[in-house]
Scaffold this active site. Structure first.
Site, PDB file in Angstrom:
ATOM      1  N   ARG A 109       0.618  -0.742  -0.190  1.00 28.26           N
ATOM      2  CA  ARG A 109      -0.323   0.046  -0.403  1.00 28.26           C
ATOM      3  C   ARG A 109       0.714   0.792   0.254  1.00 28.26           C
ATOM      4  O   ARG A 109       0.499   2.220   0.072  1.00 28.26           O
ATOM      5  CB  ARG A 109      -1.027  -0.283   1.403  1.00 28.26           C
ATOM      6  N   VAL A 128     -11.065 -10.899 -18.558  1.00 26.51           N
ATOM      7  CA  VAL A 128     -12.704 -11.117 -18.846  1.00 26.51           C
ATOM      8  C   VAL A 128     -13.962 -10.507 -18.382  1.00 26.51           C
ATOM      9  O   VAL A 128     -14.608 -11.126 -18.071  1.00 26.51           O
ATOM     10  CB  VAL A 128     -12.688 -12.586 -20.008  1.00 26.51           C
ATOM     11  N   ASP A 146      -8.682  -3.601 -25.726  1.00 23.30           N
ATOM     12  CA  ASP A 146      -8.521  -4.034 -24.693  1.00 23.30           C
ATOM     13  C   ASP A 146     -10.068  -5.228 -24.260  1.00 23.30           C
ATOM     14  O   ASP A 146     -10.012  -6.664 -24.333  1.00 23.30           O
ATOM     15  CB  ASP A 146      -9.111  -3.630 -23.438  1.00 23.30           C
ATOM     16  N   LYS A 191     -10.236  -9.139 -24.544  1.00 30.46           N
ATOM     17  CA  LYS A 191     -11.178 -10.473 -24.119  1.00 30.46           C
ATOM     18  C   LYS A 191     -12.141 -11.119 -25.117  1.00 30.46           C
ATOM     19  O   LYS A 191     -12.526 -12.656 -24.394  1.00 30.46           O
ATOM     20  CB  LYS A 191     -11.827  -9.550 -22.816  1.00 30.46           C
TER      21      LYS A 191
END
Ligand SMILES: NC(=O)c1ccc[n+]([C@@H]2O[C@H](COP(=O)([O-])OP(=O)(O)OC[C@H]3O[C@@H](n4cnc5c(N)ncnc54)[C@H](OP(=O)(O)O)[C@@H]3O)[C@@H](O)[C@H]2O)c1
Length: 344
Positions: A65, A154, A222, A226
């Site tokens: 973090r 996906v 992108d 997918k």
């Protein structure tokens, strides 16, 4: 209660949030699924840590973090050596997507499957480039082989793979249509509302939803990645990226914006696979800006949602929509895969 060991590679947005989610859901995992997840190995770009007794999730998450490196926590080994150093029930991969070589994700995924370890993948590179080879090492091809799941890659929170492969089992899928890229959906929502492409992009950048290089999102790549994975995994065809006709949102026509506005909808970047016995793959694959008819189930989902519709007789039309302000969607999708594999 069953102890379930995991090894994770990649502790960025997705991997670190997954650790936090496992911590947050500890009670629910025990109560509802009878599972206690124990992290026995983790790696980032500085190397890998292993401890068969379990690494502290809180400590790992805290270091990542604040932008720290795992090498701060002790001597690290090369990530690929983790499988020799520690036994695990499942391997979680959340390293950067590399669409040229598959990146470190490819040898990690291959090695885990070859060793018989259930594997949950978030990055798209190995799946887009080598779906067939990886599937052949997994339960996607033969019972008794290790599980391979990738719902984080996906659609994240949107159930795409499970819906198509499990819930529509036994049906011929005539058509798949998906709004699979949230950044494009947000930009197109703003453009339909009257903003220019440049204004919408600047606004999305201010909100932090766009990559420094937005080409993958807005160029349609992108969504195409997918679609290729879903075509292989759900439709069972050996599709590759070059089989997809791709047009990004820069191809949106002013008349499409006007048509959507008049119909009370928005232009969407639609990924689709349409059955066509006349083409060699058996499906026509495309990603293109589209104004959906008002009665289409995805036409009014709004700019902050993703969705998928399958047309699969005899089930008919089946649609899923996900809308969430929570940034943990991909991590939650990975956890859902881990639970499914652990409780098979
Ligand atoms: N972000 C999303 O919402 C989302 C949604 C769906 C799928 N995905 C996919 O999930 C994957 C992870 O995304 P992200 O947003 O978490 O990326 P990220 O923030 O860039 O994190 C990548 C992580 O991988 C680590 N890493 C880099 N090279 C490594 C190596 N050789 N061995 C082991 N670890 C290595 C990095 O280490 P350092 O920490 O040391 O840099 C970092 O922890 C990507 O493939 C992405 O496409 C992301």
């Amino acid at each position: 209660m069953r102890d379930h060991r995991f090894v994770i590679a990649g502790l960025g947005n997705v991997g670190r949030r997954l650790l936090e989610l496992v911590l947050r859901q500890e009670d629910l995992l025990a109560r509802r699924h009878g599972l206690r997840l124990r992290c026995v190995g983790a790696s980032d770009s500085s190397g890998a840590l292993a401890d068969p007794a379990g690494l502290s999730l809180a400590r790992l998450a805290e270091v990542k973090r604040r932008g720290g490196r795992l090498s701060e926590l002790g001597p690290v080994a090369p990530p690929l050596e983790l499988f020799e150093r520690v036994e695990t029930d499942v391997f979680l991969e959340a390293t950067p997507t590399d669409l040229k070589t598959g990146g470190i994700a490819l040898p990690l995924t291959r090695r885990a499957l070859e060793r018989g370890i259930d594997t949950v993948v978030a990055s798209k590179g190995p799946l887009v480039l080598h779906f067939d080879a990886l599937a052949a090492l997994s339960d996607l091809r033969a019972e008794g082989l290790p599980g391979l799941r990738f719902s984080g890659a996906v659609g994240s929170a949107l159930p795409t793979f499970n819906l198509g492969r499990r819930d529509l089992a036994g049906a011929e899928i005539e058509q798949l249509e998906g709004i699979l890229n949230l950044t494009s959906q947000m930009l197109l929502g703003a453009m339909t509302a009257g903003q220019s492409y440049e204004e919408a992009l600047a606004e999305a950048r201010r909100l932090g939803t766009v990559e420094a290089n937005p080409a993958l999102d807005v160029g349609g790549w992108d969504a195409a990645n997918k679609l290729v994975i879903l075509a292989n995994a759900v439709l069972g065809i050996p599709a590759q990226l070059e089989d997809v006709t791709v047009r990004g949102i820069e191809a949106v026509q002013p008349e499409q914006l006007a048509q959507a506005r008049n119909g009370g909808t928005q232009v969407t970047l639609l990924a689709s696979a349409v059955r066509d016995p006349g083409v060699s793959l058996g499906y026509r694959l495309s990603v293109t800006p589209t104004v959906l008819a008002p009665e289409h189930p995805l036409s009014r989902i709004g700019p902050k949602a993703k969705g998928i519709t399958y047309l699969a007789p005899p089930f008919g039309e089946v649609t899923a929509i996900s809308r969430s302000e929570d940034a943990s969607g991909a991590s939650a999708a990975m956890l859902r895969d881990v639970i499914e594999l652990a409780t098979r």
